[in-house]
Design a protein around this motif. Structure first.
Motif, short mmCIF file in Angstrom:
data_model
loop_
_atom_site.label_atom_id
_atom_site.label_comp_id
_atom_site.label_asym_id
_atom_site.label_seq_id
_atom_site.Cartn_x
_atom_site.Cartn_y
_atom_site.Cartn_z
N ILE A 277 15.72 -91.75 22.34
CA ILE A 277 15.49 -91.19 20.64
C ILE A 277 16.09 -89.81 20.61
N ARG A 278 15.69 -88.91 21.48
CA ARG A 278 16.31 -87.32 21.37
C ARG A 278 17.59 -87.56 21.46
N GLU A 279 18.12 -88.26 22.32
CA GLU A 279 19.81 -88.31 22.44
C GLU A 279 20.42 -89.01 21.04
N SER A 280 19.80 -90.08 20.49
CA SER A 280 20.80 -90.41 19.35
C SER A 280 20.30 -89.53 18.20
N CYS A 281 19.20 -88.98 18.15
CA CYS A 281 18.86 -88.00 17.15
C CYS A 281 19.88 -87.05 17.17
N PHE A 282 19.90 -85.90 18.32
CA PHE A 282 20.87 -85.10 18.26
C PHE A 282 22.19 -85.14 18.10
N GLU A 284 23.48 -87.74 16.28
CA GLU A 284 23.90 -87.86 14.86
C GLU A 284 23.82 -86.98 13.98
N ILE A 285 23.05 -85.99 14.43
CA ILE A 285 22.66 -84.64 13.57
C ILE A 285 23.93 -83.88 13.80
N SER A 286 24.34 -83.76 15.12
CA SER A 286 25.44 -82.79 15.41
C SER A 286 27.02 -83.20 15.36
N LYS A 287 27.11 -84.41 15.39
CA LYS A 287 28.46 -85.14 15.47
C LYS A 287 29.43 -84.86 14.77
N ASP A 288 29.17 -84.75 13.45
CA ASP A 288 30.13 -84.62 12.31
C ASP A 288 30.30 -83.09 12.35
N GLY A 289 29.44 -82.16 12.53
CA GLY A 289 29.83 -80.90 12.36
C GLY A 289 30.52 -80.39 13.77
N ALA A 290 30.22 -80.87 15.03
CA ALA A 290 30.98 -80.63 16.20
C ALA A 290 32.32 -81.13 15.96
N MET A 291 32.61 -82.40 15.44
CA MET A 291 33.96 -82.78 15.49
C MET A 291 34.84 -81.91 14.43
N THR A 292 34.33 -81.33 13.49
CA THR A 292 34.98 -80.68 12.52
C THR A 292 35.52 -79.40 13.13
N LEU A 293 34.39 -79.10 13.94
CA LEU A 293 34.84 -77.71 14.53
C LEU A 293 35.64 -77.85 15.71
N PHE A 294 35.52 -78.58 16.33
CA PHE A 294 36.68 -78.76 17.44
C PHE A 294 37.84 -79.43 17.29
N ILE A 328 29.41 -75.83 25.93
CA ILE A 328 29.71 -77.42 25.23
C ILE A 328 29.36 -78.44 26.12
N GLU A 329 29.50 -78.36 27.31
CA GLU A 329 29.29 -79.33 28.26
C GLU A 329 27.76 -79.44 28.53
N ALA A 330 27.03 -78.30 28.56
CA ALA A 330 25.42 -78.46 28.43
C ALA A 330 24.84 -78.79 27.27
N GLU A 337 27.78 -88.38 23.31
CA GLU A 337 28.57 -87.33 22.77
C GLU A 337 29.68 -86.98 23.65
N SER A 338 30.38 -87.92 24.25
CA SER A 338 31.64 -87.83 24.97
C SER A 338 32.51 -87.38 24.18
N VAL A 339 32.45 -88.15 22.89
CA VAL A 339 33.69 -88.01 22.10
C VAL A 339 33.76 -86.51 21.41
N ILE A 340 32.87 -85.64 21.62
CA ILE A 340 33.00 -84.32 21.15
C ILE A 340 33.55 -83.57 22.20
N ARG A 341 33.04 -83.90 23.52
CA ARG A 341 33.63 -83.15 24.90
C ARG A 341 35.07 -83.28 24.64
N SER A 342 35.36 -84.39 24.51
CA SER A 342 36.86 -85.05 24.58
C SER A 342 37.53 -84.44 23.79
N GLN A 343 37.05 -84.13 22.35
CA GLN A 343 37.78 -83.50 21.26
C GLN A 343 37.93 -82.08 21.67
#
Length: 635
Positions: A277-282, A284-294, A328-330, A337-343
């Protein structure tokens, strides 16, 4: 999953303690005239739970509708959670005996009322306490270590006393930090209660909507936005893009130190009981913003026009990602969230490629520079000023350039003069590749100076030109990171070359004056011979001084060294001759035409040298600090 009114008994989590299944069968207590043990348990539990749950039913009273349970009475809020958990346990126990009992329906109805109350409380806590739950506050007052320690100390179980919990948690933290931790604990209590009773979706929906809006709003306020189409980015003026890059650099620092870090801490804590739950929650919350940033650096690299001055902004972005890579990795460590690290990694690779291209273009432009401009007075060539400013700024990024250029081979050491190196001259201690890169660029500049010196008709002026420009380069090296990249030996060798250039200038430029005084000091001389020496000196000194008075030496140390050296070659010999033969000439008529310079006059004339025909202006242009612009001499 069935709707609330149709929930099945599978919702009841087996992790909660119930009566031991290995105990004697409850059937031995059951008879048609006597309620079973499980019925007695659920009856008693409903009897205790119903008054409190109905009291806080938001649809029954105005008080319950407008009042917050957790703000009104935290002790009662704890009791509320406790009776809900007990009711859920009792339902689970009773369902093993009679899954169609009316008591289960009544209990389920109470659970639904309680969940509506907790949904409302969960939303209110998230909404009202934004200031105490913003990522900056959380990342400042907490860390994953302290949160973990706090959790392991009390587990924030519903049976813990709130005041004791706060005392344990807040012994070494401020009142504000204490309040933030209490709010986080309340969220965790509610989340664990809702998840354990099967209301995970309702809980997460509220949490994700509220917290995602904070992330998205923060990214926008930091000045990072999804860039337009490729064509629009390509047409964007560099000044505008430069401002966007500056905003991005600030945004990455804030986002990784505060925004995403704080949000990860909060979600890890609130949903600590369930890793999935905490994985899916974080995520979903952070993915769009992180992808925009990176994704921003990749878009800039792909669509911006290439030019040498932009390399420093690319280096800034590259450095920023490298410096925050561990974070970023931590922070984005989940598999989802591998897609964020990959970006982030893709942007890093694209930036590196673009930087290598820009540096290659700079080297090529330096090699191709072929202007035949002669600098009046042998001063500093604009190519040297611009190229050194550029190289000095590159040296500030030597660490990341080592990574970027590490895979591409530097110029072979054999292609550089052996005397050129001072960093490492042995195979046992080879010069670092990045040092060879900078040595190579400056060597190209030296070669260009040699070519330009040949355009001077006066050979002495050509040597002064070389001395001036090499002195400028050495001074710039000494006052920048190039000092550490090239080393003291390199600097010493170049200073030796400067001295040789200066001596050649003196020899070729002032030899006539020195030669005019050559005679046997012990031989007797007639007045006519004395006159001839004075006339020879006058003519040579006037001619050379007039020619050399247009020369400029911007560096004060080199200027003083040259004047002192020239004076030592002329003044002592002239003073000795002057003092010895002055009286002989003064007896003659028109002696003033013969003795035109006293030793003091010669000294004054020499002291006025090397400021150029216009004393102001020449030095200001060469003392300017590096600026991030395209070298004008390379355009």
């Amino acid at each position: 999953m069935p709707r609330k009114g149709m929930r099945t008994l599978n919702w009841f989590s087996p992790k909660h303690p119930t009566l031991d299944s290995t105990s004697p069968s409850t059937s031995q207590f059951y008879s048609p005239s006597r309620p079973s043990f499980s019925e007695a348990v659920i009856d008693r539990t409903i009897e205790m739970a119903e008054p409190m749950i109905t009291k806080w039913d938001p649809h029954t009273t105005t008080f319950a509708k407008v009042t917050s349970l957790f703000y009104e009475n935290r002790k009662e809020a704890k009791d509320f959670i406790k009776v809900v958990n007990n009711l859920h346990k009792a339902m689970h126990f009773h369902a093993t005996e009679n899954s169609r009992s009316d008591k289960l329906v009544r209990a389920q109805s109470l659970i639904q009322i309680a969940m509506k109350r907790l949904q409302k409380e969960f939303y209110q806590i998230l909404s009202i306490n934004r200031a105490h739950l913003d990522p900056e506050s959380i990342s400042t007052v907490s860390s994953r270590t302290s949160i973990s320690t706090l959790s392991s100390t009390s587990e924030f179980d519903v049976e813990d006393n709130d005041d004791e919990r706060v005392a344990i948690a807040g012994e070494s933290i401020s009142e504000v930090e204490d309040f933030s931790n209490v709010v986080m604990a309340d969220l965790r209590l509610i989340a664990e209660c809702m998840i354990s009773t099967g209301y995970t979706l309702e809980c997460l929906k509220i949490y994700k909507v509220m917290r995602k809006s904070i992330i998205d709003e923060a990214i926008y306020r930091l000045g990072v936005e999804k860039l337009m189409s490729s064509s629009q980015v390509h047409k964007m003026r560099w000044e505008v893009m430069d401002m966007k890059i500056k905003d991005w650099l600030n945004a990455v620092d804030v986002a990784m130190k505060t925004l995403f870090n704080g949000e990860r801490i909060l979600s890890d804590y609130v949903f600590a009981s369930n890793d999935a739950i905490r994985e899916s929650c974080f995520t979903e919350i952070s993915k769009d913003g992180a992808m925009t940033l990176f994704s921003f650096p990749e878009i800039v690299v792909k669509n911006s026009k290439k030019s040498p001055e932009k390399v420093f902004r690319l280096l800034d972005m590259y450095t920023s990602i490298v410096e925050h890579w561990a974070d970023i990795e931590a922070t984005f460590s989940f598999d989802s969230e591998s897609v964020i690290r990959s970006q982030a990694l893709t942007s890093l690779v694209k930036l590196g490629e673009s930087i290598r291209t820009a540096l290659s273009e700079f080297e090529i432009s330096l090699l191709k520079e072929s202007s035949k401009t002669i600098i009046a007075g042998g001063g500093i060539h604009p190519l040297v000023i611009d190229a050194m400013n550029y190289i000095i700024l590159l040296a500030d990024y030597s660490n990341v350039l080592s990574d970027i250029l590490g895979e591409s081979l530097p110029p072979a050491k054999g292609s550089l003069p052996e005397s050129y190196f001072g960093i490492a001259d042995s195979d046992e201690s080879p010069a670092p590749a990045i040092s060879l890169r900078f040595a190579w660029l400056i060597l190209i500049l030296f070669c260009k100076l040699d070519t330009k010196a040949k355009h001077y008709k006066e050979v002495s002026l050509a040597y002064l030109f070389l001395a001036n420009n090499l002195q400028y380069i050495v001074v710039k090296v000494r006052s920048s990171n190039l000092k550490y990249l090239l080393g003291e030996n390199w600097i010493s060798k170049q200073e030796g070359k400067i001295r040789k250039f200066a001596l050649n200038y003196e020899r070729l430029g002032w030899s006539h004056v020195v030669e005019s005084l050559q005679h046997d000091p012990n031989a007797s001389m007639t007045p006519q011979q004395v006159k001839e020496v004075f006339k020879r000196f006058n003519s040579a000194f006037e001619q050379v001084h007039r020619k050399q008075s247009v020369c400029v030496v911007p560096n004060s140390k080199l200027r003083d060294d040259l004047k002192v050296s020239i004076a030592r070659k002329i003044l002592p010999v002239y003073r000795e001759f002057y003092n010895k033969h002055r009286d002989t000439i003064l007896k003659e008529r028109h002696s003033s035409h013969v003795i035109r310079f006293s030793p003091e006059d010669v000294g004054h004339h020499l002291s006025d040298l090397f400021f150029g025909p216009v004393e102001s202006g020449s030095s200001s242009s060469v003392e300017s600090s590096p600026s991030r612009t395209t070298p004008s001499g390379l355009r």
